[in-house]
Design a protein around this motif. Structure first.
Motif, PDB file in Angstrom:
ATOM      1  N   ASN A   7       5.238  -2.522 -30.705  1.00  0.00           N
ATOM      2  CA  ASN A   7       4.821  -1.762 -31.998  1.00  0.00           C
ATOM      3  C   ASN A   7       5.693  -2.350 -33.172  1.00  0.00           C
ATOM      4  OD1 ASN A   7       5.850   0.645 -33.796  1.00  0.00           O
ATOM      5  ND2 ASN A   7       3.690   0.901 -33.437  1.00  0.00           N
ATOM      6  N   ALA A   8       4.878  -2.649 -34.270  1.00  0.00           N
ATOM      7  CA  ALA A   8       5.519  -3.081 -35.356  1.00  0.00           C
ATOM      8  C   ALA A   8       5.407  -1.765 -36.529  1.00  0.00           C
ATOM      9  CB  ALA A   8       4.942  -4.311 -35.734  1.00  0.00           C
ATOM     10  N   HIS A   9       6.410  -1.503 -37.121  1.00  0.00           N
ATOM     11  CA  HIS A   9       6.137  -0.321 -38.140  1.00  0.00           C
ATOM     12  C   HIS A   9       7.043  -0.424 -39.337  1.00  0.00           C
ATOM     13  CE1 HIS A   9       7.283   3.421 -39.823  1.00  0.00           C
ATOM     14  NE2 HIS A   9       6.156   3.737 -39.730  1.00  0.00           N
ATOM     15  N   VAL A  10       6.519  -0.314 -40.668  1.00  0.00           N
ATOM     16  CA  VAL A  10       7.305  -0.381 -41.814  1.00  0.00           C
ATOM     17  C   VAL A  10       6.649   0.745 -42.678  1.00  0.00           C
ATOM     18  CG1 VAL A  10       5.975  -1.963 -42.985  1.00  0.00           C
ATOM     19  CG2 VAL A  10       8.586  -1.880 -43.590  1.00  0.00           C
ATOM     20  N   LEU A  11       7.623   1.509 -43.443  1.00  0.00           N
ATOM     21  CA  LEU A  11       7.223   2.547 -44.389  1.00  0.00           C
ATOM     22  C   LEU A  11       7.865   1.879 -45.713  1.00  0.00           C
ATOM     23  CD1 LEU A  11       5.895   5.143 -45.287  1.00  0.00           C
ATOM     24  CD2 LEU A  11       8.357   6.114 -44.545  1.00  0.00           C
ATOM     25  N   LEU A  12       7.165   1.519 -46.538  1.00  0.00           N
ATOM     26  CA  LEU A  12       7.330   1.120 -47.749  1.00  0.00           C
ATOM     27  C   LEU A  12       8.037   2.042 -48.773  1.00  0.00           C
ATOM     28  CD1 LEU A  12       4.762  -1.688 -48.387  1.00  0.00           C
ATOM     29  CD2 LEU A  12       7.014  -1.957 -47.177  1.00  0.00           C
ATOM     30  N   SER A  13       8.845   1.673 -49.725  1.00  0.00           N
ATOM     31  CA  SER A  13       9.478   2.699 -50.848  1.00  0.00           C
ATOM     32  C   SER A  13       8.191   3.561 -51.601  1.00  0.00           C
ATOM     33  CB  SER A  13      10.116   1.911 -51.898  1.00  0.00           C
ATOM     34  OG  SER A  13       9.478   1.129 -52.412  1.00  0.00           O
ATOM     35  N   ASP A  14       6.890   3.039 -51.647  1.00  0.00           N
ATOM     36  CA  ASP A  14       5.943   3.762 -52.222  1.00  0.00           C
ATOM     37  C   ASP A  14       5.102   4.549 -51.195  1.00  0.00           C
ATOM     38  OD1 ASP A  14       3.429   0.924 -52.406  1.00  0.00           O
ATOM     39  OD2 ASP A  14       4.493   1.962 -50.725  1.00  0.00           O
ATOM     40  N   ALA A  15       5.724   4.733 -50.061  1.00  0.00           N
ATOM     41  CA  ALA A  15       5.065   5.547 -49.169  1.00  0.00           C
ATOM     42  C   ALA A  15       3.780   4.881 -48.388  1.00  0.00           C
ATOM     43  CB  ALA A  15       4.682   6.882 -49.460  1.00  0.00           C
ATOM     44  N   THR A  16       3.562   3.498 -48.718  1.00  0.00           N
ATOM     45  CA  THR A  16       2.637   2.924 -47.769  1.00  0.00           C
ATOM     46  C   THR A  16       3.166   2.303 -46.382  1.00  0.00           C
ATOM     47  OG1 THR A  16       1.825   1.581 -49.718  1.00  0.00           O
ATOM     48  CG2 THR A  16       1.119   0.764 -47.693  1.00  0.00           C
ATOM     49  N   ARG A  17       2.357   2.777 -45.442  1.00  0.00           N
ATOM     50  CA  ARG A  17       2.763   2.731 -44.073  1.00  0.00           C
ATOM     51  C   ARG A  17       2.056   1.449 -43.461  1.00  0.00           C
ATOM     52  NH1 ARG A  17       5.371   6.002 -40.595  1.00  0.00           N
ATOM     53  NH2 ARG A  17       4.849   7.797 -41.934  1.00  0.00           N
ATOM     54  N   TYR A  18       2.671   0.487 -42.710  1.00  0.00           N
ATOM     55  CA  TYR A  18       1.864  -0.503 -42.003  1.00  0.00           C
ATOM     56  C   TYR A  18       2.252  -0.251 -40.629  1.00  0.00           C
ATOM     57  CZ  TYR A  18       0.713  -2.572 -46.559  1.00  0.00           C
ATOM     58  OH  TYR A  18       0.377  -2.894 -47.691  1.00  0.00           O
ATOM     59  N   GLN A  19       1.398  -0.332 -39.520  1.00  0.00           N
ATOM     60  CA  GLN A  19       1.627  -0.376 -37.922  1.00  0.00           C
ATOM     61  C   GLN A  19       0.672  -1.111 -37.146  1.00  0.00           C
ATOM     62  OE1 GLN A  19       3.580   3.286 -35.560  1.00  0.00           O
ATOM     63  NE2 GLN A  19       1.321   3.793 -36.462  1.00  0.00           N
ATOM     64  N   TYR A  20       1.339  -1.763 -36.452  1.00  0.00           N
ATOM     65  CA  TYR A  20       0.585  -2.576 -35.622  1.00  0.00           C
ATOM     66  C   TYR A  20       0.924  -2.459 -34.140  1.00  0.00           C
ATOM     67  CZ  TYR A  20       0.136  -5.029 -40.051  1.00  0.00           C
ATOM     68  OH  TYR A  20      -0.134  -5.439 -41.338  1.00  0.00           O
ATOM     69  N   TRP A  21      -0.048  -2.514 -33.194  1.00  0.00           N
ATOM     70  CA  TRP A  21      -0.151  -2.431 -31.968  1.00  0.00           C
ATOM     71  C   TRP A  21      -0.448  -3.494 -30.858  1.00  0.00           C
ATOM     72  CZ3 TRP A  21       2.382   1.962 -29.918  1.00  0.00           C
ATOM     73  CH2 TRP A  21       2.496   3.143 -30.912  1.00  0.00           C
ATOM     74  N   GLY A  22       0.208  -3.733 -29.848  1.00  0.00           N
ATOM     75  CA  GLY A  22       0.157  -4.924 -28.869  1.00  0.00           C
ATOM     76  C   GLY A  22      -0.940  -4.222 -27.880  1.00  0.00           C
ATOM     77  N   GLN A  23      -1.502  -4.817 -27.214  1.00  0.00           N
ATOM     78  CA  GLN A  23      -2.408  -4.529 -25.931  1.00  0.00           C
ATOM     79  C   GLN A  23      -1.913  -3.581 -24.765  1.00  0.00           C
ATOM     80  OE1 GLN A  23      -1.249  -7.567 -25.910  1.00  0.00           O
ATOM     81  NE2 GLN A  23      -0.903  -7.886 -23.898  1.00  0.00           N
ATOM     82  N   GLY A  24      -0.613  -3.750 -24.552  1.00  0.00           N
ATOM     83  CA  GLY A  24       0.055  -3.226 -23.507  1.00  0.00           C
ATOM     84  C   GLY A  24       0.137  -4.019 -22.379  1.00  0.00           C
TER      85      GLY A  24
END
Length: 121
Positions: free
Chosen positions: A97-114
């Motif tokens: 999993n890749a995740h980031v929460l930016l200062s403007d509250a925008t969230r980006y999140q990505y997942w692998g297939q497992g």
């Protein structure tokens, strides 16, 4: 496009070891927290280990502390999960999993297939 590609899962006996890898592409890897989650049959997905961006350190699920080690290589856009002293209760599908929460509250999140990890004699 964003890709997270896990590898390294398999069948291992109790007490054995496995090393999972997750190769990332399509986003600024070093700016993201990178995580390993797992989900066992009939259970909710849980966070196993995290490596925080910009040298923010690592965190672990209590039940894997001292047995699992997460690491990241920003030059290779890859994270790893070294799993030692594996137990049957570690059996699950492991997700990158890749995740980031930016200062403007925008969230980006990505997942692998497992990737499946099975600990059994």
């Amino acid at each position: 496009q964003v890709q997270l590609v896990e590898s390294g899962g398999g069948l291992v006996q109790p007490g054995g070891s496995l090393r999972l890898s997750c190769a990332a592409s399509g986003f600024p890897f070093s700016n993201y927290d990178m995580n390993w989650y797992r989900q066992a049959p009939g259970k909710e997905r849980e966070l196993v280990a995290a490596t925080l961006r910009h040298g923010g350190g690592t965190n672990y699920l209590d039940s894997v502390k001292g047995r699992f080690t997460i690491s990241r290589d920003n030059a290779k856009n890859t994270i790893y999960l070294q799993m030692n002293s594996l137990k049957p209760e570690d059996t699950a599908v492991y997700y990158c999993n890749a995740h980031v929460l930016l200062s403007d509250a925008t969230r980006y999140q990505y997942w692998g297939q497992g990737t499946q990890v099975t600990v059994s004699s």
